[in-house]
Scaffold this motif. Structure first.
Motif, PDB file in Angstrom:
ATOM      1  N   UNK A 343     -31.547 -60.529 -16.720  1.00 10.98           N
ATOM      2  CA  UNK A 343     -32.360 -59.508 -16.062  1.00 10.98           C
ATOM      3  C   UNK A 343     -31.950 -58.099 -16.499  1.00 10.98           C
ATOM      4  N   UNK A 344     -32.918 -57.165 -16.432  1.00  9.16           N
ATOM      5  CA  UNK A 344     -32.665 -55.760 -16.754  1.00  9.16           C
ATOM      6  C   UNK A 344     -33.545 -54.907 -15.861  1.00  9.16           C
ATOM      7  N   UNK A 345     -32.984 -53.786 -15.382  1.00 11.10           N
ATOM      8  CA  UNK A 345     -33.725 -52.859 -14.529  1.00 11.10           C
ATOM      9  C   UNK A 345     -33.394 -51.424 -14.923  1.00 11.10           C
ATOM     10  N   UNK A 346     -34.401 -50.562 -14.945  1.00 12.82           N
ATOM     11  CA  UNK A 346     -34.175 -49.129 -15.074  1.00 12.82           C
ATOM     12  C   UNK A 346     -35.272 -48.415 -14.287  1.00 12.82           C
ATOM     13  N   UNK A 413     -31.430 -44.947 -12.280  1.00 13.04           N
ATOM     14  CA  UNK A 413     -30.784 -46.199 -11.884  1.00 13.04           C
ATOM     15  C   UNK A 413     -30.961 -47.186 -13.037  1.00 13.04           C
ATOM     16  N   UNK A 414     -29.882 -47.747 -13.535  1.00 13.57           N
ATOM     17  CA  UNK A 414     -29.995 -48.755 -14.581  1.00 13.57           C
ATOM     18  C   UNK A 414     -29.080 -49.924 -14.258  1.00 13.57           C
ATOM     19  N   UNK A 415     -29.618 -51.120 -14.386  1.00 16.71           N
ATOM     20  CA  UNK A 415     -28.841 -52.332 -14.195  1.00 16.71           C
ATOM     21  C   UNK A 415     -28.914 -53.202 -15.427  1.00 16.71           C
ATOM     22  N   UNK A 416     -27.804 -53.283 -16.155  1.00 16.35           N
ATOM     23  CA  UNK A 416     -27.825 -54.047 -17.404  1.00 16.35           C
ATOM     24  C   UNK A 416     -26.604 -54.941 -17.586  1.00 16.35           C
TER      25      UNK A 416
END
Length: 811
Positions: A343-346, A413-416
């Motif tokens: 998963x990846x979020x920004x 916000x970044x989730x990597x």
């Protein structure tokens, strides 16, 4: 821009993208290419993406950069992007921001090499784009209505109108809509873009140019095919694992799409997770078994959204023939969200930038041995830096000095940290059933306290998380204050010196964004116990001699030295910033010979260069230290337009890039998986999927980068209105990763087209046949420096043979 839209000859264009004052492209001591209206219209550029710039300029190449296509790579680095001379923060590092807005521009100037002192430069780049937005028409009312349709659900329409309102006020308005699917499964682009401009000339010596752009964009990235191997490239065989017979219930529906993964409060599943106990089921299957070349890792639950507003006012005052004041004010606001289930979020809920630049431009002579009088002077706006006419020896000066102040407020916000690619087994997605595998390390789970593995829910974004310690997540406020000076000295008619300098003061505060839990160990505070306040002064210096032995030859050399900063997504300053991050070195040696032959109908532009810059690599997991990168090569562009029937632009480049991993680093480059996936097949105990790792210390040539590239674009139009179009691009072999085991061979693409313009010039029809020979050309995720850490995770096939048509009405 001073040329008509029919010309593709660089010698017909004066650009201010290098020194801030108009200078003929052939006489500019830097490698510059102008993407003209002829090229934009003939190549259907507004319906393509920035990769198609490879047909129009040398030295440009890019991987998929996760399918973003926001800016091209120049010399192995994402380009900086400017809009009428002002830095655009939206494309950021080139890996985020969504596909480029195709509605605003009349012309794109591509400058290769570091950003000049006349422009704001923050990050290292191999070159930059200066987008010249549409200007109002003063010579009458003009308009164009265009519809473009193509295979694979390509649908685009545009209306562009403008003209004088009275003798002092003119306008321009453009709207572009794009509601397209894609050749690739689950990919789409839905875009609405509006652009308006006013030009107001209340006095002969004063002009105000206002332009405003607003657009929204929904899209999905193209994840391509995971587990790249040589068998995938050469034999079209995919490394597949056994699909366990596990049933988790009926599929979930999102926006009327069947999405075959489970959604729980903290659980996202996609694909078939090949667990270690199932490694013995790995085997090769034909690519057709997973959907063929159209396969896309990113399913319908993935997607991105961009909303952007930009407003700009440019004021010009001609005080007299030798003195002009230009004020350029720009405001940019955007919100952006992208998520996929790897998963990846920004996410940025709303970041904005306010910019103001005031330039004082002077032209004057210091005659030697004579009066230096030349008769009536041309105005600064119309001046094209002509050679002096030999009325005694004269020294002519063009000075551009000024001050720029920018303020940027970035919340990102970044989730990597949990992103993995190769554990997912691609299959016939319509009927696949996916077992549970992945769980976020959200607060309350056992792994949450683990060092740098903290997945925090993004406020207001259900199901999305961010990582506080990943260098991109930030809430930062930054001032950029920059005096600059650019000076051109013409010693008679044959020799000139260009020199310039700027000093950028960066003043910033940064903290973790709202939502960061109090239990988080703040590495930023540990690095900066006195407070997360950052300041530095970043100098930039350029020196270029130019020699014109005759009217048709220009010989030049360019030296530039600068220090730059490293920032996170959208140029946001990270709480983890260190002194290393704010003092990265950049240096350029460049030279070339340009020719304007056959009475200006044949232009030849050459450049040879050695460009050094630094980028950051992690050391001891948190500290980032600079890695030297050296790029050496040469470029060639030939433009020929003997008459209104024929034009041709041809390009070639040979570029070698290398990294030098030395002390204090004890390793070489990192990759998400530092070996091809067939290693997992042959020795699963030693080589699991997605096992992040490093290569040994040493020097490494670029990967995902063809050293040699050539291209051309040409049209021929008959008197009856019938026209013919051709474009071609070829690239030399390229390795995927730093083990130099897996290689993409030579590849090429040939495109052909027909056009017809009615005798009254009102109707224009075009038909393109793209990839005529149906080549299945592979594209890596990253090229050069950009995102090459991901090249053993994703590989994508370019568009196959397809047909596109356009019908336009001009009035």
């Amino acid at each position: 821009m001073t040329a008509t839209s029919e010309s593709v000859l660089p010698g017909d264009y004066d650009v201010g993208s290098v020194y801030g004052t108009p200078l003929n492209v052939v006489d500019t001591p830097r490698s510059v290419q102008v993407i003209t209206q002829q090229e934009i219209q003939s190549s259907a550029f507004i319906s393509q993406n920035v990769m198609s710039l490879m047909y129009m300029a040398p030295g440009l190449f890019m991987g998929t950069t996760f399918g973003e296509f926001s800016v091209p790579n120049i010399r192995g680095m994402p380009a900086n992007k400017y809009i009428n001379g002002m830095l655009s923060f939206l494309p950021g590092t080139g890996y985020e921001g969504g596909p480029m807005n195709m509605n605003d521009f009349d012309q794109i100037n591509i400058v290769q090499g570091p950003t000049m002192p006349s422009l704001l430069s923050i990050r290292a780049a191999g070159g930059y784009l200066d987008v010249q937005t549409k200007r109002p028409y003063w010579d009458g009312f003009h308009g164009t209505a265009t519809v473009m349709e193509g295979m694979y659900d390509q649908n685009l329409w545009q209306v562009d109108v403008g003209g004088p309102i009275n003798d002092k006020l003119a306008f321009r308005f453009s709207y572009l809509g794009d509601y397209s699917g894609s050749y690739y499964e689950n990919d789409y682009l839905h875009n609405q873009a509006f652009y308006g401009a006013l030009s107001f000339k209340p006095y002969d010596n004063y002009e105000i140019f206002f332009n405003n752009s607003f657009y929204t964009e929904g899209y999905n990235e193209i994840g391509g095919i995971n587990r790249p191997t040589q068998a995938l490239i050469s034999d079209h065989q995919y490394l597949s694992g056994y699909l366990p017979n596990t049933y988790l219930g009926p599929p979930v529906y999102i926006d009327h799409h069947k999405v075959n993964y489970n959604i729980g409060p903290e659980l996202y599943d996609y694909g078939v997770s090949v667990l270690p106990q199932n490694y013995n089921t790995l085997h090769y299957v034909p690519l057709s078994a997973i959907g063929g070349y159209r396969a896309n890792m990113l399913n319908p639950g993935s997607g991105g959204f961009v909303e952007s507003e930009r407003a700009q006012i440019i004021q010009r005052i001609n005080v007299d023939d030798g003195f002009q004041i230009v004020n350029n004010s720009n405001f940019e606001w955007f919100t952006y969200n992208y998520q996929n289930l790897t998963p990846y979020n920004i996410y940025t809920p709303g970041s904005w930038v306010a910019q103001n630049n005031t330039s004082f431009i002077l032209n004057f002579d210091t005659p030697i041995g004579g009066s230096g009088e030349k008769g009536e002077k041309e105005s600064l706006v119309d001046q094209k830096n002509p050679p002096l006419k030999g009325e005694g020896f004269r020294i002519h000066h063009t000075v551009n000095a000024g001050f720029e102040a920018d303020y940027a407020n970035m919340i990102v916000y970044e989730g990597d940290f949990e992103q993995v690619f190769n554990v997912w087994n691609m299959g016939p997605l319509a009927n696949a059933v996916y077992p549970s595998y992945f769980q976020y390390n959200v607060p309350g789970t056992p792994q949450f306290s683990k060092y740098l593995y903290q997945d925090v829910p993004i406020p207001g974004r259900s199901g999305q998380v961010f990582n506080p310690g990943n260098f991109s997540s930030t809430d930062s406020e930054t001032w950029y204050l920059r005096p600059y000076w650019q000076h051109q000295i013409d010693f008679g008619e044959h020799f000139s010196i260009f020199m310039g300098a700027s000093a950028l003061a960066l003043l910033s505060t940064a903290q973790n964004p709202v939502g960061t839990p109090g239990t988080y160990y703040d590495f930023g505070e540990a690095l900066h116990p006195g407070g997360q306040y950052f300041s530095t002064v970043i100098p930039n210096f350029d020196f270029s001699p130019r020699w014109k032995p005759n009217e048709w030859t220009t010989v030049y050399f360019d030296f530039q030295q600068a220090f730059l900063a490293e920032t996170g997504a959208f140029y946001g300053v990270s709480p983890l910033t260190s002194n290393y991050d704010l003092h990265l070195h950049q240096r350029l040696y460049s030279g070339g010979v340009n020719f304007s032959l056959l009475n200006g109908k044949l232009n030849i532009l050459t450049a040879a260069f050695d460009q050094e810059f630094q980028e950051l690599e992690s050391f001891n997991k948190v500290l980032l230290v600079p890695v030297p990168i050296d790029v050496v090569g040469g470029t060639l562009q030939v433009a020929y337009q003997p008459d209104r029937h024929l034009w041709l632009v041809a390009n070639a480049s040979y570029i070698l890039g290398s990294f030098d991993y030395g002390s204090p680093l004890t390793t070489g480059p990192s990759m998400d998986q530092p070996y091809p996936s067939n290693y997992v097949l042959n020795n699963p105990a030693k080589y699991p999927f997605d096992n992040f790792g490093y290569f040994p210390q040493g020097s490494y040539p670029y990967v995902g980068w063809p050293n040699f590239q050539t291209s051309f674009m040409a049209t021929y139009t008959l008197d009856c209105g019938l026209g013919f179009f051709a474009s071609f691009n070829a690239t030399s072999p390229q390795y995927l990763a730093y083990d130099y085991l897996t290689r993409i061979p030579w590849q090429y693409t040939l495109n052909l087209g027909l056009s017809y313009t009615s005798p009254d010039k009102h109707w224009v029809g075009r038909l393109w046949i793209w990839n005529v020979t149906d080549q299945h050309n592979w594209m890596t995720s990253g090229s050069g420096y950009a995102t090459s850490f991901n090249n053993y995770d994703q590989l994508m096939v370019s568009m196959p043979f397809w047909i596109q048509g356009q019908l336009s009405y001009q009035f």
